[in-house]
Write a protein that holds these residues in place. Structure first.
Motif, PDB file in Angstrom:
ATOM      1  N   MET A  40     -51.316 -22.038   0.363  1.00  0.00           N
ATOM      2  CA  MET A  40     -50.538 -21.539   0.320  1.00  0.00           C
ATOM      3  C   MET A  40     -50.738 -21.042  -1.183  1.00  0.00           C
ATOM      4  N   LYS A  41     -49.443 -20.443  -1.463  1.00  0.00           N
ATOM      5  CA  LYS A  41     -48.982 -19.499  -3.363  1.00  0.00           C
ATOM      6  C   LYS A  41     -48.243 -19.624  -3.176  1.00  0.00           C
ATOM      7  N   LYS A  42     -47.557 -18.985  -4.266  1.00  0.00           N
ATOM      8  CA  LYS A  42     -46.672 -18.975  -5.106  1.00  0.00           C
ATOM      9  C   LYS A  42     -46.883 -18.192  -6.200  1.00  0.00           C
ATOM     10  N   TYR A  43     -45.796 -17.233  -4.998  1.00  0.00           N
ATOM     11  CA  TYR A  43     -45.766 -15.785  -5.689  1.00  0.00           C
ATOM     12  C   TYR A  43     -44.200 -15.441  -5.826  1.00  0.00           C
ATOM     13  N   VAL A  44     -44.146 -14.419  -6.988  1.00  0.00           N
ATOM     14  CA  VAL A  44     -42.501 -13.954  -7.013  1.00  0.00           C
ATOM     15  C   VAL A  44     -42.288 -12.142  -5.903  1.00  0.00           C
ATOM     16  N   TRP A  45     -41.181 -12.741  -6.069  1.00  0.00           N
ATOM     17  CA  TRP A  45     -40.746 -11.463  -5.259  1.00  0.00           C
ATOM     18  C   TRP A  45     -40.156 -10.821  -5.542  1.00  0.00           C
ATOM     19  N   GLY A  46     -41.067  -9.430  -5.141  1.00  0.00           N
ATOM     20  CA  GLY A  46     -40.293  -8.039  -5.667  1.00  0.00           C
ATOM     21  C   GLY A  46     -41.324  -7.186  -6.647  1.00  0.00           C
ATOM     22  N   PHE A  47     -41.682  -6.334  -6.842  1.00  0.00           N
ATOM     23  CA  PHE A  47     -42.893  -5.267  -7.380  1.00  0.00           C
ATOM     24  C   PHE A  47     -41.558  -4.313  -8.978  1.00  0.00           C
ATOM     25  N   PRO A  48     -41.959  -4.545  -9.819  1.00  0.00           N
ATOM     26  CA  PRO A  48     -41.401  -4.461 -10.691  1.00  0.00           C
ATOM     27  C   PRO A  48     -41.378  -2.296 -10.397  1.00  0.00           C
ATOM     28  N   GLY A  49     -39.484  -2.355 -10.550  1.00  0.00           N
ATOM     29  CA  GLY A  49     -39.453  -0.282 -10.595  1.00  0.00           C
ATOM     30  C   GLY A  49     -39.977   0.393 -11.320  1.00  0.00           C
ATOM     31  N   VAL A  50     -39.486   1.749 -11.006  1.00  0.00           N
ATOM     32  CA  VAL A  50     -40.258   2.711 -11.161  1.00  0.00           C
ATOM     33  C   VAL A  50     -39.629   2.453 -13.201  1.00  0.00           C
TER      34      VAL A  50
ATOM     35  N   LEU B  79     -35.780  -3.822  -9.091  1.00  0.00           N
ATOM     36  CA  LEU B  79     -37.281  -4.402  -8.635  1.00  0.00           C
ATOM     37  C   LEU B  79     -37.658  -4.084  -7.023  1.00  0.00           C
ATOM     38  N   ILE B  80     -38.422  -3.975  -6.479  1.00  0.00           N
ATOM     39  CA  ILE B  80     -38.798  -3.096  -4.896  1.00  0.00           C
ATOM     40  C   ILE B  80     -38.872  -4.751  -4.015  1.00  0.00           C
ATOM     41  N   ILE B  81     -38.148  -4.786  -3.221  1.00  0.00           N
ATOM     42  CA  ILE B  81     -38.361  -6.503  -2.732  1.00  0.00           C
ATOM     43  C   ILE B  81     -38.235  -6.003  -1.501  1.00  0.00           C
ATOM     44  N   ASN B  82     -38.406  -4.609  -0.653  1.00  0.00           N
ATOM     45  CA  ASN B  82     -38.067  -4.682   1.329  1.00  0.00           C
ATOM     46  C   ASN B  82     -39.598  -3.390   1.122  1.00  0.00           C
ATOM     47  N   ALA B  83     -40.067  -3.129   2.065  1.00  0.00           N
ATOM     48  CA  ALA B  83     -41.208  -1.789   2.372  1.00  0.00           C
ATOM     49  C   ALA B  83     -40.559  -1.383   4.216  1.00  0.00           C
ATOM     50  N   ARG B  84     -40.706  -0.673   4.054  1.00  0.00           N
ATOM     51  CA  ARG B  84     -40.213  -0.160   5.988  1.00  0.00           C
ATOM     52  C   ARG B  84     -41.876   0.192   6.329  1.00  0.00           C
ATOM     53  N   CYS B  85     -41.988  -0.661   7.362  1.00  0.00           N
ATOM     54  CA  CYS B  85     -42.978  -0.427   8.411  1.00  0.00           C
ATOM     55  C   CYS B  85     -43.136   1.159   8.383  1.00  0.00           C
TER      56      CYS B  85
ATOM     57  N   GLU C 245     -49.212  -7.025 -14.235  1.00  0.00           N
ATOM     58  CA  GLU C 245     -49.254  -7.678 -15.668  1.00  0.00           C
ATOM     59  C   GLU C 245     -49.606  -9.120 -15.539  1.00  0.00           C
ATOM     60  N   GLY C 246     -50.669  -9.755 -14.704  1.00  0.00           N
ATOM     61  CA  GLY C 246     -50.995 -11.322 -15.023  1.00  0.00           C
ATOM     62  C   GLY C 246     -50.550 -11.961 -13.551  1.00  0.00           C
ATOM     63  N   GLN C 247     -49.111 -11.645 -12.999  1.00  0.00           N
ATOM     64  CA  GLN C 247     -48.234 -12.490 -12.028  1.00  0.00           C
ATOM     65  C   GLN C 247     -48.533 -11.835 -10.728  1.00  0.00           C
ATOM     66  N   GLU C 248     -48.836 -12.479  -9.608  1.00  0.00           N
ATOM     67  CA  GLU C 248     -48.793 -11.836  -7.869  1.00  0.00           C
ATOM     68  C   GLU C 248     -47.377 -12.199  -7.568  1.00  0.00           C
ATOM     69  N   ARG C 249     -46.896 -10.827  -7.198  1.00  0.00           N
ATOM     70  CA  ARG C 249     -45.829 -10.379  -6.110  1.00  0.00           C
ATOM     71  C   ARG C 249     -46.071  -9.840  -5.385  1.00  0.00           C
ATOM     72  N   PHE C 250     -44.961  -9.722  -4.387  1.00  0.00           N
ATOM     73  CA  PHE C 250     -44.937  -9.908  -2.795  1.00  0.00           C
ATOM     74  C   PHE C 250     -43.376  -8.830  -2.942  1.00  0.00           C
TER      75      PHE C 250
END
Length: 206
Positions: free
Chosen positions: A60-70, A75-81, A141-146
């Motif tokens: 288990m890890k603790k990551y931040v939800w969302g990639f930074p937007g343009v 935040l980009i929180i979802n991606a289409r399959c 920037e040093g922070q894992e995001r999902f």
């Protein structure tokens, strides 16, 4: 889409039934703090995710939800399959850094703004419920995001929203985390049917 989900009282216990490699202390470290806050997870929050380390160990890890937007906006929180492998922002991550996001269920709003809660069949109140949502991660920037993958809504969600998280069963979830996983087929699967629970407007904002 998926913009809010819930971690329930029994989420970690059910997760360990399928992923026995996870240590008990990981549950205390990563899940208990969220349960004390009603369990709701929103974008930009750090949340528990299941990943495979370079050594091969599942943890288990603790990551931040969302990639930074343009340009860092939003935040980009979802991606289409359907298109994730075509997007430069996502393709390398989904190929090499897949993860699972455990939840008791997720929330969705209809066009009329009526809230619903979607969960697997199981005990009342979310105890013992587990959804394994497919996602991927990377470091910013040093922070894992999902980001959570979404697919076309199945019959359970259709009528409320056109999209839903890509939900995997336990066997598929273990496959998703394998380094040599042939994950392409999993991107086209239809998630299992869910329980749909209508919610009062105020209950989501306590």
């Amino acid at each position: 889409m998926c913009s809010r989900y819930l971690i329930g009282d029994g989420t970690f216990e059910v997760l360990k039934e399928g992923f026995f490699e996870i240590l008990d202390e990981e549950g205390e470290d990563f899940f208990l703090p969220f349960l004390s806050l009603r369990g709701d997870i929103r974008p930009s929050m750090a949340a528990p995710v299941l990943v495979r380390e370079p050594s091969g160990r599942l943890c288990m890890k603790k990551y931040v939800w969302g990639f930074p937007g343009v340009e860092g906006k939003g935040l980009i929180i979802n991606a289409r399959c359907e298109t994730v492998l075509e997007k430069r922002l996502f393709a390398e991550s989904v190929q090499n850094r897949r993860c699972l996001i455990p939840a008791a269920g997720f929330y969705e709003w209809s066009e009329k703004k009526d809230p619903y809660f979607f969960a697997p069949k199981g005990p009342e109140g979310g105890k013992g419920r587990l959804l394994l949502m497919a996602g991927f991660h990377r470091k910013w920037e040093g922070q894992e995001r999902f980001v959570i993958l979404t697919t076309q809504a199945n019959a359970s969600v259709h009528g409320v929203h056109s999209r839903m998280p890509l939900i995997l069963n336990m066997e598929e979830a273990r496959e998703w985390l394998r380094e040599d996983c042939g994950f392409y087929g999993l991107l086209t699967k239809t998630p299992a049917e869910l329980i749909r629970e209508p919610l009062g407007q105020l209950s989501l904002f306590l």
